[in-house]
Design a protein around this motif. Structure first.
Motif, PDB file in Angstrom:
ATOM      1  N   GLU B 211      46.389  45.160  41.275  1.00  0.00           N
ATOM      2  CA  GLU B 211      44.961  45.498  41.205  1.00  0.00           C
ATOM      3  C   GLU B 211      44.125  44.367  41.804  1.00  0.00           C
ATOM      4  O   GLU B 211      43.131  44.595  42.477  1.00  0.00           O
ATOM      5  CB  GLU B 211      44.524  45.708  39.746  1.00  0.00           C
ATOM      6  CG  GLU B 211      45.264  46.825  39.047  1.00  0.00           C
ATOM      7  CD  GLU B 211      44.401  48.058  38.841  1.00  0.00           C
ATOM      8  OE1 GLU B 211      43.261  48.075  39.318  1.00  0.00           O
ATOM      9  OE2 GLU B 211      44.890  49.007  38.196  1.00  0.00           O
ATOM     10  N   GLU B 213      45.139  42.058  44.041  1.00  0.00           N
ATOM     11  CA  GLU B 213      45.351  41.924  45.484  1.00  0.00           C
ATOM     12  C   GLU B 213      44.635  43.008  46.270  1.00  0.00           C
ATOM     13  O   GLU B 213      44.117  42.763  47.349  1.00  0.00           O
ATOM     14  CB  GLU B 213      46.853  41.990  45.787  1.00  0.00           C
ATOM     15  CG  GLU B 213      47.389  40.693  46.326  1.00  0.00           C
ATOM     16  CD  GLU B 213      48.893  40.753  46.523  1.00  0.00           C
ATOM     17  OE1 GLU B 213      49.341  41.534  47.373  1.00  0.00           O
ATOM     18  OE2 GLU B 213      49.606  40.018  45.812  1.00  0.00           O
ATOM     19  N   ARG B 214      44.612  44.215  45.752  1.00  0.00           N
ATOM     20  CA  ARG B 214      44.000  45.309  46.490  1.00  0.00           C
ATOM     21  C   ARG B 214      42.503  45.380  46.271  1.00  0.00           C
ATOM     22  O   ARG B 214      41.834  46.232  46.838  1.00  0.00           O
ATOM     23  CB  ARG B 214      44.629  46.635  46.076  1.00  0.00           C
ATOM     24  CG  ARG B 214      46.066  46.714  46.484  1.00  0.00           C
ATOM     25  CD  ARG B 214      46.594  48.122  46.354  1.00  0.00           C
ATOM     26  NE  ARG B 214      48.004  48.177  46.670  1.00  0.00           N
ATOM     27  CZ  ARG B 214      48.776  49.209  46.395  1.00  0.00           C
ATOM     28  NH1 ARG B 214      48.255  50.259  45.790  1.00  0.00           N
ATOM     29  NH2 ARG B 214      50.049  49.202  46.693  1.00  0.00           N
ATOM     30  N   GLY B 215      41.971  44.528  45.399  1.00  0.00           N
ATOM     31  CA  GLY B 215      40.529  44.503  45.190  1.00  0.00           C
ATOM     32  C   GLY B 215      40.040  45.516  44.169  1.00  0.00           C
ATOM     33  O   GLY B 215      38.854  45.608  43.902  1.00  0.00           O
ATOM     34  N   THR B 216      40.958  46.294  43.596  1.00  0.00           N
ATOM     35  CA  THR B 216      40.524  47.304  42.632  1.00  0.00           C
ATOM     36  C   THR B 216      40.181  46.691  41.280  1.00  0.00           C
ATOM     37  O   THR B 216      39.557  47.317  40.441  1.00  0.00           O
ATOM     38  CB  THR B 216      41.612  48.367  42.434  1.00  0.00           C
ATOM     39  OG1 THR B 216      42.838  47.697  42.127  1.00  0.00           O
ATOM     40  CG2 THR B 216      41.806  49.178  43.684  1.00  0.00           C
ATOM     41  N   GLU B 218      38.134  44.211  40.686  1.00  0.00           N
ATOM     42  CA  GLU B 218      36.706  43.960  40.560  1.00  0.00           C
ATOM     43  C   GLU B 218      36.003  45.195  40.030  1.00  0.00           C
ATOM     44  O   GLU B 218      35.122  45.124  39.183  1.00  0.00           O
ATOM     45  CB  GLU B 218      36.138  43.563  41.923  1.00  0.00           C
ATOM     46  CG  GLU B 218      34.700  43.090  41.819  1.00  0.00           C
ATOM     47  CD  GLU B 218      34.130  42.649  43.154  1.00  0.00           C
ATOM     48  OE1 GLU B 218      34.855  42.671  44.153  1.00  0.00           O
ATOM     49  OE2 GLU B 218      32.947  42.287  43.175  1.00  0.00           O
ATOM     50  N   ASN B 219      36.433  46.332  40.544  1.00  0.00           N
ATOM     51  CA  ASN B 219      35.843  47.589  40.121  1.00  0.00           C
ATOM     52  C   ASN B 219      36.183  47.897  38.659  1.00  0.00           C
ATOM     53  O   ASN B 219      35.330  48.302  37.875  1.00  0.00           O
ATOM     54  CB  ASN B 219      36.383  48.675  41.047  1.00  0.00           C
ATOM     55  CG  ASN B 219      35.795  50.015  40.737  1.00  0.00           C
ATOM     56  OD1 ASN B 219      34.791  50.108  40.065  1.00  0.00           O
ATOM     57  ND2 ASN B 219      36.424  51.041  41.223  1.00  0.00           N
TER      58      ASN B 219
END
Lengths: 232, 380
Positions: B211, B213-216, B218-219
């Motif tokens: 999560e 690494e993929r930037g998810t 933050e969301n």
């Protein structure tokens, strides 16, 4: 509840340091409810850090204030429910379809009529025909629509959009801004960061940041009048 | 154009330099590259011993004559048997074997001295917990060698004629729980622990780093989701996967390897939940510690190595030096292996396996606490 004319964001002296680097330096900002407020500034000027402090992702080192009447230092978890935050980098699941992503977000926010909410948001952003497509297969413009749909699904009163139009073609940008104005007319407050001057002109009011400092703020004409302002 | 295709040293050097810079930046990976060989050297070099000695032994003695005492002394001197309990209760020795507190029970019958004197070659029954044939094998060979000479020290003077009649003592070995010394009976149930450790830790170690690494991440952090909701939510689906693995291994154990299943499968399934949770919690904790997915996998491997070597899966637990046994005891798999083998081969019930349950529970608790503490709700 904040009514029309009240302040959706009211913060003063907000400061954030990473090590000995001050990224955001004592920013004061007031945003009225229903307003589209533009944030201009070069990369690294502190726009993203400032937005993250508003929505409870970062804790300010100094300063205080409220976001939708909620304390940004102590009521972060309540703020998260009321705010829609669109990250600079696409942050939804590329291995889920559009519908699955929206459904996931709707579940996280505990939305009652989930199916209806997802359908409504698919329709609103013209995603209905592509709802079964995996997010990872979408082009930049469609990813942006999905991200906007996802941060609208829980009916936020404030939208924080961090460079939402970076890497999006002119037509999609224009449509996106039309949507932002529709949202604003519905009473949703929008704080948006951008590098594009044509987008800045579509904001009600503007603030310019550089090196963590707020240089100038006001309406578009006031900011232009503030003269010797470099643009990017 | 031809010149461009030529292999050049400066381009090669550019790549080499870049790799070194990246290696230097990723400290954890570098530490693992040094740490894993050191760990393997220590474990294989110092901890592993395929000739386990000083095995805890209970003595059920009904004859306190001098011959009996000599025999006990000789057994101790062989180095394989450490008498930890002397008793005359049959139910107690049976309990000790089931609990795994002793590896052997040596029974010296009441007419031992008299039979020796009459050259009747009294039978000394050695009962072994043969769940792991590798642990008992060398000791049992030592016993047979001892039979001929055990009492030589006492059979002197007028008694020396007794030596001519053959071995003074007749050792009879009774291998409990795995009488045919079938290695699979020990290995296949043990695999359950190894497979669960291997897969569960890696899968969840990747869960949060992916999560991030993929930037998810933050969301996810910007939503009202609580840390415990995220952690437990990521654990639950893999518990189902873990149970599928448990069932597959049990089916294979039953129908391919014919492993006896003496105890309650319901109990085994219930305890498996705790063990699966322990591995998943460990993985989640690694996941909050690692900066990226590669580091998470390396940490999982770092955990897996002692789990397979020091748990008693590959090598007899009692063959290891005390420090290695101590490390082994901190790992959930060590206790789970004893539980699985105990239930399947010995028919142990809840009271017998209880001493192995709470260490796993403690492990789950500690790793969950570390994981939840490390999982930050902000990006600070």
């Amino acid at each position: 509840m904040t009514g029309i004319g009240e302040l959706a964001i009211d913060v003063s002296g907000v400061t954030k340091r990473f090590g000995d680097r001050t990224v955001v330096n004592g920013i004061d900002l007031q945003v009225r409810t229903g307003e589209i407020y533009g944030f201009l500034g070069p990369n690294g000027s502190g726009k993203t850090t400032f937005i993250r402090m508003l929505c409870g992702l970062l804790t300010p080192d100094a300063g205080s204030g409220t976001c939708l009447g909620l304390d940004i230092l102590r009521e972060q978890s309540l703020i998260k429910r009321e705010v829609g935050y669109m990250t600079q980098r696409f942050s939804y699941y590329e291995d889920l379809s559009i519908r699955e992503n929206l459904d996931f977000i709707a579940r996280i926010y505990g939305i009652g009529a989930r199916k209806a909410a997802v359908d409504a948001s698919l329709a609103r952003l013209g995603l209905a025909n592509r709802s079964a497509q995996l997010a990872g297969e979408l082009s930049g413009g469609w990813k942006q629509r999905l991200a906007l749909a996802a941060c609208l699904i829980h009916g936020p009163r404030l939208l924080l959009l961090d460079e939402p139009t970076a890497g999006v073609d002119p037509k999609a940008r224009r449509e996106f801004w039309d949507e932002i104005h529709r949202l604003s007319s519905e009473g949703i407050t929008v704080l948006i960061t951008t590098h594009y001057m044509d987008e800045a002109e579509r904001c009600h009011r503007l603030a310019c940041l550089a090196y963590g400092n707020l240089l100038v703020k006001g309406t578009v004409s006031e900011v232009i009048d503030a003269a010797n302002l470099a643009t990017w | 154009m031809v010149r461009l295709r030529k292999f050049t040293l400066h381009r090669l050097w550019a790549i080499v330099m870049k790799e070194f810079i990246q290696m230097r930046r990723d400290r954890v990976t570098f530490a693992m590259m040094i740490g894993i060989p050191l760990l393997q050297l220590t474990l294989f070099g110092y901890a592993i011993n395929s000739d386990p000695k000083h095995l805890p032994t209970a003595l059920r003695i009904a004859d306190h004559g001098p011959f009996a005492r000599t025999l006990v002394a000789e057994l101790s001197h062989s180095g394989y048997f450490d008498v930890v309990r002397i008793t005359d209760s049959e139910s107690e020795v049976e309990r000790l074997l089931r609990l795994g507190e002793v590896q052997f029970v040596v029974n010296i019958p009441e007419d031992f001295t008299r039979k020796v004197l009459r050259a009747e070659h009294p039978t000394v029954l050695v009962e072994a917990d043969a769940t792991d044939p590798a642990a008992t094998g060398p000791a049992i060979s030592a016993v047979s060698a001892l039979a001929a000479t055990a009492l030589d020290r006492d059979l002197t003077g007028p008694l020396s004629r007794l030596r001519a009649t053959g071995p003074a003592v007749d050792f009879k070995v009774h291998a409990h729980y795995n009488p045919e010394n079938i290695t699979q009976y020990n290995v296949v149930p043990g695999l359950m622990g190894v497979v669960l450790t291997m897969t569960m830790v890696v899968i969840t170690a990747l869960a949060i780093t992916r999560e991030r690494e993929r930037g998810t991440m933050e969301n996810l952090l910007a939503t009202p989701a609580r840390p415990t909701e995220v952690m437990v939510g990521k654990i639950l689906p893999y518990i189902v996967v873990g149970y599928i693995q448990v069932s597959l291994i049990l089916l294979a154990a039953r129908f391919l390897f014919g492993v006896p299943m003496v105890g309650s499968l319901t109990l085994l399934y219930a305890v498996s939940l705790l063990f699966i949770a322990a591995n998943l919690a460990m993985g989640i904790t690694f996941s909050t510690l690692a900066q990226n997915q590669l580091q998470a996998v390396q940490m999982a491997f770092f955990f897996f190595l002692p789990s397979i070597l020091l748990s008693g899966f590959m090598f007899p637990f009692r063959g290891m030096p005390v420090w290695a046994q101590w490390i082994g005891s901190c790992l959930p798999i060590t206790h789970f292996l004893r539980i699985v083998r105990g239930i399947l081969l010995k028919g142990n019930g809840l009271p017998e396996i209880y001493p192995e349950i709470w260490p796993i529970a403690l492990f789950v608790l500690i790793s969950m606490v570390v994981g939840v503490k490390r999982y930050r709700q902000t990006l600070d």
